[in-house]
Motif scaffolding. Sequence first.
Motif, PDB file in Angstrom:
ATOM      1  N   LYS A  40      -9.999   3.210   1.285  1.00  0.00           N
ATOM      2  CA  LYS A  40      -9.694   1.831   1.665  1.00  0.00           C
ATOM      3  C   LYS A  40     -10.963   0.987   1.647  1.00  0.00           C
ATOM      4  O   LYS A  40     -12.076   1.516   1.718  1.00  0.00           O
ATOM      5  CB  LYS A  40      -9.029   1.792   3.043  1.00  0.00           C
ATOM      6  CG  LYS A  40      -9.964   1.927   4.230  1.00  0.00           C
ATOM      7  CD  LYS A  40      -9.167   1.865   5.515  1.00  0.00           C
ATOM      8  CE  LYS A  40     -10.085   1.968   6.731  1.00  0.00           C
ATOM      9  NZ  LYS A  40     -10.627   0.685   7.145  1.00  0.00           N
ATOM     10  N   MET A  71       1.644  -4.388   0.638  1.00  0.00           N
ATOM     11  CA  MET A  71       1.891  -3.193   1.442  1.00  0.00           C
ATOM     12  C   MET A  71       3.375  -2.972   1.707  1.00  0.00           C
ATOM     13  O   MET A  71       3.751  -2.392   2.736  1.00  0.00           O
ATOM     14  CB  MET A  71       1.095  -3.241   2.753  1.00  0.00           C
ATOM     15  CG  MET A  71      -0.360  -2.846   2.585  1.00  0.00           C
ATOM     16  SD  MET A  71      -1.151  -2.364   4.151  1.00  0.00           S
ATOM     17  CE  MET A  71      -0.695  -0.632   4.286  1.00  0.00           C
ATOM     18  N   ASP A  74       4.845   0.222   3.269  1.00  0.00           N
ATOM     19  CA  ASP A  74       4.661   0.413   4.718  1.00  0.00           C
ATOM     20  C   ASP A  74       5.194  -0.795   5.497  1.00  0.00           C
ATOM     21  O   ASP A  74       4.699  -1.111   6.588  1.00  0.00           O
ATOM     22  CB  ASP A  74       3.189   0.671   5.044  1.00  0.00           C
ATOM     23  CG  ASP A  74       2.815   2.137   4.836  1.00  0.00           C
ATOM     24  OD1 ASP A  74       3.715   2.940   4.493  1.00  0.00           O
ATOM     25  OD2 ASP A  74       1.624   2.484   5.002  1.00  0.00           O
ATOM     26  N   LEU A 100      -7.894  -3.038  -0.397  1.00  0.00           N
ATOM     27  CA  LEU A 100      -7.031  -2.130   0.351  1.00  0.00           C
ATOM     28  C   LEU A 100      -7.586  -2.101   1.773  1.00  0.00           C
ATOM     29  O   LEU A 100      -8.287  -1.169   2.163  1.00  0.00           O
ATOM     30  CB  LEU A 100      -7.044  -0.721  -0.280  1.00  0.00           C
ATOM     31  CG  LEU A 100      -6.731  -0.627  -1.783  1.00  0.00           C
ATOM     32  CD1 LEU A 100      -6.911   0.813  -2.278  1.00  0.00           C
ATOM     33  CD2 LEU A 100      -5.319  -1.118  -2.088  1.00  0.00           C
ATOM     34  N   TYR A 106       0.287   1.156  -0.545  1.00  0.00           N
ATOM     35  CA  TYR A 106       0.365  -0.137  -1.225  1.00  0.00           C
ATOM     36  C   TYR A 106       1.254   0.015  -2.457  1.00  0.00           C
ATOM     37  O   TYR A 106       1.298   1.087  -3.063  1.00  0.00           O
ATOM     38  CB  TYR A 106      -1.027  -0.584  -1.674  1.00  0.00           C
ATOM     39  CG  TYR A 106      -1.959  -0.896  -0.522  1.00  0.00           C
ATOM     40  CD1 TYR A 106      -2.229  -2.203  -0.153  1.00  0.00           C
ATOM     41  CD2 TYR A 106      -2.544   0.136   0.205  1.00  0.00           C
ATOM     42  CE1 TYR A 106      -3.072  -2.484   0.909  1.00  0.00           C
ATOM     43  CE2 TYR A 106      -3.382  -0.142   1.275  1.00  0.00           C
ATOM     44  CZ  TYR A 106      -3.638  -1.452   1.623  1.00  0.00           C
ATOM     45  OH  TYR A 106      -4.469  -1.718   2.676  1.00  0.00           O
TER      46      TYR A 106
END
Length: 131
Positions: A40, A71, A74, A100, A106
Amino acid sequence: MKTNYLLAAAVAVVLSLANTAAFAGAADYKFESVAPEWKKGDDVVVAVRLTHTPTGKPVTDAVIVRTRVDMGPDNMADMVSPVAVVPGKEPGVYAFKTDLPMAGRYLLSVAAKVQGEPETVVGKVILKAVK
Ligand SMILES: [Cu+2]
């Protein structure tokens, strides 16, 4: 007689090849992440491989026409990152600089024009970001 048979067989092969080409479509192409997970952070370069699935061959001449990273996987579809196309490191690999910012999944949505393919090829690739 034998010659006619061989000729008929050759014609059949040519016709079936022509059919394959005529009915090939955007569904014959697959984008996949080149790595199982990504670190990330901001300005991360992620990469996907584009393959012509019937032949297993990398597609080297695609032009990326649309990209989006969010995203959604999620449940944060409104968490959208900027995306810039950057040069890939090997033929058939397409790279993107994006953010990220948090660990999680993602969705990279990508649309591409492939030479000889009238339909736009669309890929939806889940990228997993880790600390
Ligand atoms: Cu998020």
